[in-house]
Design an enzyme around this catalytic site. Structure first.
Site, mmCIF file in Angstrom:
data_model
loop_
_atom_site.group_PDB
_atom_site.id
_atom_site.type_symbol
_atom_site.label_atom_id
_atom_site.label_comp_id
_atom_site.label_asym_id
_atom_site.label_seq_id
_atom_site.Cartn_x
_atom_site.Cartn_y
_atom_site.Cartn_z
ATOM 1 N N SER A 80 86.599 75.826 54.992
ATOM 2 C CA SER A 80 86.362 74.904 53.633
ATOM 3 C C SER A 80 86.166 73.558 54.088
ATOM 4 C CB SER A 80 87.598 75.083 52.859
ATOM 5 O OG SER A 80 88.725 74.382 53.629
ATOM 6 N N GLN A 81 85.856 73.304 55.341
ATOM 7 C CA GLN A 81 85.327 71.940 55.761
ATOM 8 C C GLN A 81 83.891 71.810 55.283
ATOM 9 O OE1 GLN A 81 86.294 74.365 57.773
ATOM 10 N NE2 GLN A 81 85.810 74.208 59.754
ATOM 11 N N THR A 113 92.126 76.330 54.107
ATOM 12 C CA THR A 113 93.098 75.355 53.366
ATOM 13 C C THR A 113 92.747 73.744 53.539
ATOM 14 O OG1 THR A 113 94.146 75.233 55.739
ATOM 15 C CG2 THR A 113 95.196 76.896 54.101
ATOM 16 N N ASP A 114 91.603 73.394 54.365
ATOM 17 C CA ASP A 114 91.316 72.313 54.547
ATOM 18 C C ASP A 114 91.181 71.507 53.299
ATOM 19 O OD1 ASP A 114 91.711 72.693 57.184
ATOM 20 O OD2 ASP A 114 89.721 72.413 57.888
ATOM 21 N N GLU A 307 97.328 43.952 43.414
ATOM 22 C CA GLU A 307 97.135 42.822 44.291
ATOM 23 C C GLU A 307 95.622 42.391 43.991
ATOM 24 O OE1 GLU A 307 98.745 42.290 48.589
ATOM 25 O OE2 GLU A 307 99.365 44.364 47.980
HETATM 26 N N1 GLU Z 1 89.022 74.774 58.587
HETATM 27 C C1 GLU Z 1 89.011 76.066 58.162
HETATM 28 C C2 GLU Z 1 89.078 76.065 56.825
HETATM 29 O O1 GLU Z 1 89.546 75.155 55.839
HETATM 30 C C3 GLU Z 1 90.244 76.726 58.408
HETATM 31 C C4 GLU Z 1 91.468 76.116 58.035
HETATM 32 C C5 GLU Z 1 92.129 77.320 57.089
HETATM 33 O O2 GLU Z 1 91.838 77.790 56.222
HETATM 34 O O3 GLU Z 1 93.545 77.123 57.205
HETATM 35 O O4 GLU Z 1 88.502 77.080 55.995
#
Ligand code: GLU
Length: 350
Positions: A80-81, A113-114, A307
């Site tokens: 997901s990066q 998860t990224d 601010e």
């Molecule tokens: N970097 C990968 C992604 O985001 C692996 C991280 C994950 O899935 O936990 O797909």
């Protein structure tokens, strides 16, 4: 009043109920991530995301078939990066077709998860259905010891099948918890217990294959969202500039020179700029590049006219949105308006 409310709730539940014995129809859209990742050995931390397909994921959790009639499709198979605007638009359009034209009761999206929190928030603003849309992933690859993917997938299908998750907007389902798309954040680089719901906490949880909701989202989403990607094939260009002591103005200058439509500042404290960066931001705003102030702090709002004199410079304050989610709302906001006050109003509502 209470009795009438109960009667109406019962009537609504009956109207939405499935025929006796019928299981909900759930479509899983796979996009890759660690849940589809494979490590070198089951005890290794070195692995590649997005390797196994949807059928292999489903075969690992046959118990899912007790919850729902499930089928799947593979949209992309990436870490997901590498998630991007094009895939987001495609995903939102596909979910709208599945829920509004193809008779499904809910959708599960498997995802790395990224950037899961970004995809969840984008879908929260662009899905046009009250039916559950649940994102699930894992922190351990599919062949790891104690892989967390199968339980997360099972729980996500339970959530997608549950009337309790209707009308809640897009949710993430990780580690037995349900998290709201607006507030969910990834907080730990490697732990399974990485997702948190910000100051408001989790929105619900899954226990024994059943979803239990604890609160409802207090922002506009899905069917109440003004954003519509049905006729859109690209999004306005918005970048993020990170704030720090003695910050260089070069990244913001570069985004302006590259023709970006908006810039989000991941500022220090309550969304403050380093002075050299502030000067570039003022000029950028004057030239029509919308600046949104957010914060690199993990918690707390970025407040309007605190601010920084936002009203004088026409900057927008991101309020409760972190920089990566402020970027998503700014991209969608710029499909509607370039008026900073209208954009600020959208930040209040979404
Ligand atoms: N970097 C990968 C992604 O985001 C692996 C991280 C994950 O899935 O936990 O797909």
């Amino acid at each position: 009043m209470r009795t009438l409310k109960h009667f109406m709730a019962l009537a609504l539940a009956l109207a939405m109920a499935l025929p006796i014995g019928a299981k909900p129809k759930i479509r899983i859209i796979a996009t890759g991530g660690t849940i589809a990742g494979v490590s070198v050995t089951s005890a290794s931390t070195a692995y590649t995301a997005g390797q196994v397909g949807i059928q292999t994921l489903l075969d690992a959790v046959p118990q899912i078939l007790n919850l729902a009639d499930v089928d799947g499709e593979q949209l992309v198979n990436i870490g997901s990066q590498d998630m991007n605007d094009e895939v987001w638009i495609k995903l939102a359009k596909r979910i709208n077709e599945i829920l509004n034209d193809e008779g499904y009761d809910g959708v599960v999206v498997t995802h790395g998860t990224d950037t899961m929190e970004e995809t969840a928030y984008f879908l929260n603003l662009t899905v046009k259905s009250e039916k559950p849309v649940i994102l699930a992933g894992s922190m351990r690859p599919s062949n790891a010891i104690s892989a967390d993917g199968p339980a997360n997938l099972y729980n996500a299908v339970a959530a997608a099948s549950s009337p309790a998750c209707r009308g809640m907007g897009v949710l993430c389902c990780m580690n037995n918890q349900l998290l709201d798309a607006k507030t969910v954040i990834k907080t730990h680089t490697i732990d399974c217990d990485t997702f948190e719901g910000g100051p408001s906490g989790i929105i619900g949880y899954i226990y024994n294959g059943e979803a239990h909701m604890l609160q409802t989202p207090n922002n506009k989403h899905t069917v109440n969202s003004v954003f519509d990607v049905s006729k859109i094939s690209r999004l306005p260009k918005v970048g993020i500039v990170y704030g720090y002591a003695n910050a260089s103005p070069i990244p913001m200058q570069a985004l302006v020179a590259a023709g970006f439509d908006g810039i989000v500042l991941a500022g220090v404290g309550d969304g403050n700029f380093y002075k050299d960066v502030f000067d570039v931001a003022v000029k950028a705003q004057e030239s029509g590049v919308q600046i949104v102030r957010s914060s690199r702090c993990p918690t707390g709002p970025t407040c309007l006219n605190s601010e920084v004199e936002d009203s004088k410079y026409h900057f927008v304050a991101s309020l409760d949105l972190n920089p990566q989610k402020a970027r998503i709302l700014l991209m969608l906001a710029l499909t509607k308006t370039h008026d900073w006050q209208e954009i600020q109003q959208l930040f209040k509502e979404y």
